[in-house]
Structures are given as C-alpha cells and as structure tokens.
Scaffold this motif. Structure first.
Motif, PDB file in Angstrom:
ATOM      1  N   ARG A  62       0.855  -1.189   0.000  1.00 51.76           N
ATOM      2  CA  ARG A  62       0.000   0.000   0.000  1.00 51.76           C
ATOM      3  C   ARG A  62       0.891   1.240   0.000  1.00 51.76           C
ATOM      4  N   GLU A 120      -0.250  -1.007  -4.715  1.00 50.30           N
ATOM      5  CA  GLU A 120      -1.507  -0.269  -4.864  1.00 50.30           C
ATOM      6  C   GLU A 120      -1.336   1.171  -4.381  1.00 50.30           C
ATOM      7  N   VAL A 135      -2.917   4.038  -2.684  1.00 50.18           N
ATOM      8  CA  VAL A 135      -4.097   4.126  -1.823  1.00 50.18           C
ATOM      9  C   VAL A 135      -4.401   5.538  -1.356  1.00 50.18           C
ATOM     10  N   ALA A 153      -0.852   3.321   4.861  1.00 49.54           N
ATOM     11  CA  ALA A 153       0.155   3.067   3.834  1.00 49.54           C
ATOM     12  C   ALA A 153       1.358   2.330   4.420  1.00 49.54           C
TER      13      ALA A 153
END
Length: 373
Positions: free
Chosen positions: A9, A34, A36, A71
């Motif tokens: 993340r 990803e 985020v 994150a």
C-alpha cells in the motif's frame, strides 16, 4: 511479487510533475503494489491526480495521510527543502519513506534522518532508479564477482540543457530550497550509479561555476575523483549543454562498459567491450539479460516491494544515500575552497555540513558591513 501476497500500500505526498512517474510505476506493477492515498497543499491538484491514477483517497495534509491512510510506503515528491521533515514524519508514523533526490539539503539533515531511522526502526529510502535497470544490475554483479578485474578509469557525464525559464519556478536554483544546482538535482542520478558500481570514494578535487543561468547555484561542475579501490574518474554536471546526454563509462582490466542515454537507459544503450583475451565475458554479459524496458521508478518500487515482502531491508538505504550526498558536498567544498576534499573531511561544525554552499559561494553578493559612526 506473487498474486497471493497482499499488495504493498503506497501513498504519494506532493502531486507535481515527478509524482506521475511514481503513480505510473505503481499502475504498471499491477496488483502487487496499490496507490491508496495522495496529499498535496493544492487540494484541487490532489483530487485531479487521484482521479487520473485510480481514485486513491485524497487527504488534506501529509500528517493526515500518514495517520489514516494505512500506507506501507509513502513516496515524497515535494520540493527538496521538505524532504527531510516529511521523511522524519513518515518514520515516526511507522511508514517507510521513499524520497525523491536529494534525500536532504545537507549532511546534517541526512544524519538527523539516520538518527530517527535508528530510533524508530523504520527506513528512509532514496529514489536512485538507474541502479535497478537490468544492465546496471548485471554490471554490479560482474564487478562483485571479480570477473571484470580491477576498475581503472571512469567518465561520468550529465550534460543537460535547461533554459532560463526553467528557473522561474521559485524553488529552483536556490541553495536554501533546492540545495544546489546540477550537482545536487540532476547529475546526482548518474554519479550515484558510478558510486554504486565503484564503491567508496576517497578524494574529490572540483570546480563549480555559474556560467550562464540566472541562479544562486552553479550551473556547471566538474570533479576529479579517486576511489578506495584505486580507480580514477571524472564527473561533469551541466545544465547549459544544448546537445543533451547522460554517459557513464568505466574501464576495467578486462573490459570497458559504457552506457549513453538521457533520462533512462535500456539494455540497448549499453556497450560492452572485452579486452583481448577476455572475449568470453561478452557472453557472460549478454546471457539471460532480461529486456525490462527503460530504467525507471517501476524497477526500484518493484525491488522495494519484493524486499519488504521477504522481510529484508530495501535499497537505496541511508548509508548509500549519505555516500552520494557527501560526494555532492565534497564537490562544492573542493570547488569553493579550492582544495581537495577527502571522504570524512566534512564533519562536526564544518559549514558544509549544514549547507552545500558552505556560505562561501564566490559569485554570491557581498553583504555590506555596517560602519560605526
């Protein structure tokens, strides 16, 4: 990374130009990484960036993102004077910081980052993506194995062109905000790769000048460098070169290896020339060399994700980042003091610990000294 593993993340702080390279790299890595969260002092720009790159959650501030986004890594893509404070905030929040170059404006700031890293157990990493291209990894592998023999001589050139209008952005070309000129903000990528291949440097003799551009900083520097292993290199950084190129050539006992590109290299940009009697090394260079496209953020972010998933410390770590930043500081110190600078010379209360200018830039305006009446 495998599809069965949870995605890394990632958040992005600062949604200006370079942030797009991070977001694009994350998208190209598919489900393994990803995006985020994003944050920017310009809320509208942050919202537009998030919409363009998959709809990440927008936070009003870096502190909010660090506290609430969940994150694993945050990419710091803000102007250089904010890098150290944001990296420290990220580490204190338990989030790994991936910082665009330069990591900090000074060695003192970098040492404070290192202190907080030791305190928190969370890393600050620096974006030096050219280390992670397939050919540069192959070169480092061959150097480590000893196959190329002793490194003898090298040339490292970042010859770029930036018009006067480029410096209309308020933070560019200022010691207090950008930290320096092409030595800090442009050539640092290329000479970081040189240092990654050749290892510790021992002495720098340099010049730096403001040849053309309306800046506080230099627009050209040149250095003669000695390395611990005996190699000698020249390093030139320029923002006034109409024919732009980035070039690194290293001559070893058994081969010459050269790459010439502009902002990122592919395998095709490299030339490997074995010395007579060592022709077999060309096959070793080429065997199973993956065609992984242009060296860029994707390669480094992928390597970070893999290292974190494996429970290892990712690169480029604070030790390597400090060696590269100390080289920049030594270049300025040598140029402005007109003397060679050895590794480790800049320490304690040396003014080059706290500013790349050292307070002695030759072309800086002289402040008037009040005269007693």
């Amino acid at each position: 990374m495998t599809s069965s593993r949870m995605a890394l993340r990632v958040g992005v702080i600062g949604t200006g130009g370079i942030a797009g390279a991070h977001a694009t790299a994350i998208r190209e890595l598919g489900g393994s990484v990803e995006l985020v969260a994003v944050a920017d002092i310009d809320a509208a720009r942050a919202a537009a960036f998030a919409a363009d790159h998959g709809g990440a959650t927008v936070f009003a501030s870096a502190d909010d993102l660090l506290a609430h986004a969940g994150a694993d890594v945050v990419c710091i893509c803000t102007p250089p004077q904010t890098h150290a404070p944001l990296a420290i905030a990220a580490m204190r929040a338990g989030v790994t910081a991936l910082v665009e170059k330069p990591t900090a404006l000074s060695l003192a700031e970098l040492d404070e980052i290192a202190r907080v890293e030791e305190e928190t157990g969370t890393q600050t990493l620096t974006v030096f993506q050219h280390r992670f291209g397939a050919a540069s990894l192959r070169l480092r592998e061959l150097v480590t194995s000893g196959a190329l023999g002793r490194p003898l001589v090298a040339a490292c050139e970042t010859l770029w062109f930036r018009p006067a209008a480029y410096f209309e952005v308020p933070w560019r070309g200022r010691w207090d905000v950008e930290g320096g000129g092409p030595t800090m903000g442009h050539g640092i990528h290329q000479f970081d790769l040189l240092l990654a291949v050749l290892g510790p440097w021992s002495e720098v003799t340099a010049v730096a000048e403001r040849q053309l551009r309306p800046t506080d900083t230099e627009d050209v520097s040149a250095a003669l460098v000695r390395f611990d292993n005996g190699a000698i290199a020249t390093v030139i950084n320029s923002l006034v070169s109409p024919k732009e190129t980035s070039r690194l050539r290293i001559d070893f006992e058994n081969a010459s290896v050269e790459v010439e590109h502009l902002y990122g290299h592919t395998n095709a940009d490299w030339t490997f020339t074995p010395a007579p009697g060592h022709e077999h090394l060309a096959e070793r260079w080429n065997t199973d060399l993956p065609d992984d496209g242009i060296s860029g953020h994707r390669h480094q972010i992928a390597a970070i994700a893999d290292a974190i998933a494996a429970g290892k410390r990712p690169d480029v770590d604070i030790v390597d980042a400090r060696r590269t930043l100390e080289f920049a500081a030594a270049t300025y110190a040598s140029a402005f003091r007109r003397t060679p600078i050895a590794a480790g010379d800049i320490s304690g209360d040396d003014p080059f610990m706290t500013s790349m200018s050292g307070g002695i830039v030759p072309w800086a305006p002289v402040k008037a000294v009040p005269v007693a009446s």
